[in-house]
Write an enzyme that holds these catalytic residues in place. Structure first.
Site, mmCIF file in Angstrom:
data_model
loop_
_atom_site.group_PDB
_atom_site.id
_atom_site.type_symbol
_atom_site.label_atom_id
_atom_site.label_comp_id
_atom_site.label_asym_id
_atom_site.label_seq_id
_atom_site.Cartn_x
_atom_site.Cartn_y
_atom_site.Cartn_z
ATOM 1 N N ASP A 108 0.765 -1.285 0.083
ATOM 2 C CA ASP A 108 0.027 0.204 0.005
ATOM 3 C C ASP A 108 0.715 1.117 -0.039
ATOM 4 O O ASP A 108 1.820 1.386 0.728
ATOM 5 C CB ASP A 108 -0.895 0.081 1.300
ATOM 6 C CG ASP A 108 -1.692 -1.190 1.659
ATOM 7 O OD1 ASP A 108 -1.730 -2.209 0.948
ATOM 8 O OD2 ASP A 108 -2.223 -1.245 2.610
ATOM 9 N N GLU A 157 -10.558 -2.316 4.597
ATOM 10 C CA GLU A 157 -9.330 -1.937 4.759
ATOM 11 C C GLU A 157 -9.156 -0.470 3.892
ATOM 12 O O GLU A 157 -9.978 -0.064 3.089
ATOM 13 C CB GLU A 157 -8.229 -2.738 4.118
ATOM 14 C CG GLU A 157 -8.242 -4.291 4.551
ATOM 15 C CD GLU A 157 -7.028 -5.122 3.949
ATOM 16 O OE1 GLU A 157 -6.386 -5.910 4.726
ATOM 17 O OE2 GLU A 157 -6.988 -5.106 2.723
HETATM 18 C C1 FRU Z 1 -3.997 -3.761 2.649
HETATM 19 C C2 FRU Z 1 -3.176 -4.060 4.191
HETATM 20 C C3 FRU Z 1 -3.604 -2.986 5.257
HETATM 21 C C4 FRU Z 1 -2.692 -3.355 6.032
HETATM 22 C C5 FRU Z 1 -1.243 -3.525 5.129
HETATM 23 C C6 FRU Z 1 -0.488 -4.403 5.640
HETATM 24 O O1 FRU Z 1 -3.427 -4.121 1.583
HETATM 25 O O2 FRU Z 1 -3.836 -5.573 4.466
HETATM 26 O O3 FRU Z 1 -5.020 -3.415 5.598
HETATM 27 O O4 FRU Z 1 -2.479 -2.161 7.069
HETATM 28 O O5 FRU Z 1 -1.916 -4.018 3.986
HETATM 29 O O6 FRU Z 1 0.776 -4.687 4.878
#
Ligand code: FRU
Length: 493
Positions: free
Chosen positions: A24, A205
């Protein structure tokens, strides 16, 4: 020899980490002339692992300078996704009266030998030197673990009318809103999401929240709307994997109210590789965002040569009134134009013979193009911008709209990867029979924006191919199409 000879998948225009794993985008903020891009980073491996915040800056959204890791795991846990804001007036008291940067992130702590036994809390870090070094706030966590597991990805935004900061936080299958005057003490305000839009077994998320003017709003319609962006997590039972949806509504500083009925699902992208979208904080006058160009369903198995993960190109988001209601609209940030060659205009033509027609063979490794197609009702054709028949956008003209369908074949040769990579699915529709496709091909990536009369669909895909001199073809199955306008440019740097 150039880097591209060693790393044919490495995009030239898209941000990718120097090495290791990236997911992300995090902490997107504009401060003192620099666009900051932090990202979920595992520097020691090309698969997901203990999360750090990698960091890069750019002055023009085109050229990125890699900087040292901003946040690394410590005894409290690893650093999951979050956002950054400018504390302009030092309301936190952390900056000796000067403006400074704050990063809100989720601290992810595994409690036993079982990686599924974890707790998540929301923490704060601050930087007094334009993001170059970061200290953790002594009062962490700013939001302790609530007693349920999945609570993460804080996005902090300013709400002018109530003169408060708002934090949107993904909590299980909902988004919780918190408010604060000083960015340190947070009060729960409300929850949105149960039964609204799309859900899977996986928690929601990466929320985002912003207000935008509505282009084309009627005299009796509101001039602005709020957009709530939500990531729909990948689960094995869902063939699409990770998807990004959005809601249009009102936000009064405490509560988000959906303009649409709960069953309406609005997708921010109809492709497979547009996840964890985040907009930049502090870019007055425009809402810029980008996404992780990948899908959890296969991200860890995708081809790699020492690094994994690419961001989409930065895009500018707007709202537009359409016959189906207010919808998000995207365009590639104008900054990309500065590295493009002079436009090559394609001569207009009409195609009414069934079969494959080559429109142009672009010269260059990174291509930006735009084609306007006028379809006769009943026309069906496939547009290939990369990889010939392995990756095609199908257009089918009905009387009043053009239906879109996307097809990507899986021939990379890695069974675990190809199982999910191949796809063949409806990609929504746009109003009218005149369709403009605007796209970027950059090595293993393809980003398309398909505009109808008022509606638009974004389709973003990874392809993992080296993109050099790949023809743009139209495969006409039936009917008649006029290629009314076409422009091709390549990156000249
Ligand atoms: C989304 C996610 C988020 C989390 C991160 C962990 O892609 O699952 O919810 O904070 O990636 O790397």
């Amino acid at each position: 020899m150039t880097l591209a000879d060693f790393e044919p998948q490495r995009p030239a225009m898209h941000f990718a980490p120097p090495m290791g794993w990236m997911n992300d985008p995090n902490g997107l903020v504009f401060f003192e002339g620099e666009y900051h891009l932090f990202y979920q980073y595992h520097p020691f491996s090309t698969v997901w692992g203990p999360m750090h915040w990698g960091h890069a800056v750019s002055r023009d959204l085109c050229h990125w300078q890699h900087l040292p890791i901003a946040l690394a795991p410590n005894e409290d846990g690893t650093c999951f996704s979050g956002s950054a804001v400018v504390d302009e007036h030092d309301v936190t008291g952390l900056f000796e009266g000067q403006p400074g940067l704050l990063a809100f992130y989720t601290c992810h702590k595994v409690l036993s030998g079982d990686p599924e036994d974890y707790q998540q809390s929301q923490c704060l870090a601050y930087s007094r030197d334009k993001g170059r070094t970061w200290q953790r706030y002594a009062g962490n966590p700013v939001l302790p673990p609530p007693g349920f597991k999945d609570v993460r990805d804080p996005k902090v935004v300013w709400h002018g009318p109530s003169q408060r900061w708002v934090m949107a936080l993904a909590c299980g299958q909902a988004i919780h809103f918190y408010t604060s005057h000083d960015l340190l003490a947070w009060q729960f305000a409300s929850a949105f999401g149960e039964g609204e839009g799309a859900h899977t077994q996986h928690p929601w998320e990466c929320p985002d929240l912003f207000e935008l003017p509505v282009d084309g709003a009627g005299p009796n319609e509101p001039a602005t709307r709020w957009v709530l962006v939500v990531g729909i997590g990948a689960t094995p039972d869902n063939p699409f994997g990770s998807l990004t949806q959005y809601f249009i509504g009102a936000f009064d500083g405490q509560r988000f109210t959906n303009d649409n009925t709960a069953d309406v699902v609005l997708m921010m992208d109809e492709g497979r590789d547009f996840y964890a979208v985040q907009s930049w904080s502090n870019t007055p006058g425009r809402q810029l965002a980008l996404a992780w160009l990948n899908n959890w369903q296969y991200a860890n198995q995708a081809p790699e040569t020492g690094w994994r993960g690419t961001m989409s190109l930065p895009r500018e988001l707007t709202l537009r009134a359409t016959s189906r209601g207010v919808r998000l609209r995207q365009r590639f940030a104008r900054e990309a134009g500065q590295v493009l060659s002079a436009p090559c205009h394609l001569s207009p033509r009409t195609l009414q013979t069934a079969g494959e027609h080559c429109i142009v063979v672009p010269d260059g490794e990174v291509i930006h193009g735009q084609l306007t197609l006028v379809l006769e009702a009943g026309t069906r054709l496939a547009l290939s911008l990369q990889q010939g028949s392995q990756q095609r956008l199908w257009l089918t003209a009905s009387d009043a709209e053009t239906l879109l369908h996307y097809e990507r074949q899986g021939r990379i040769g890695q069974a675990a990867f190809d199982e999910y990579f191949a796809c063949d699915h409806a990609a929504g529709s746009v109003d009218g029979l005149t369709v403009t496709v605007t796209w970027w091909c950059d090595h293993g990536t393809l980003e398309m924006l398909v505009d109808g009369a008022t509606e638009q669909r974004s389709i973003t895909q990874v392809s993992f191919v080296d993109h050099r001199r790949q023809p743009v073809t139209l495969d006409v199955v039936s009917g008649r199409v006029e290629v009314a306008e076409g422009v091709i440019q390549s990156v000249v740097e």
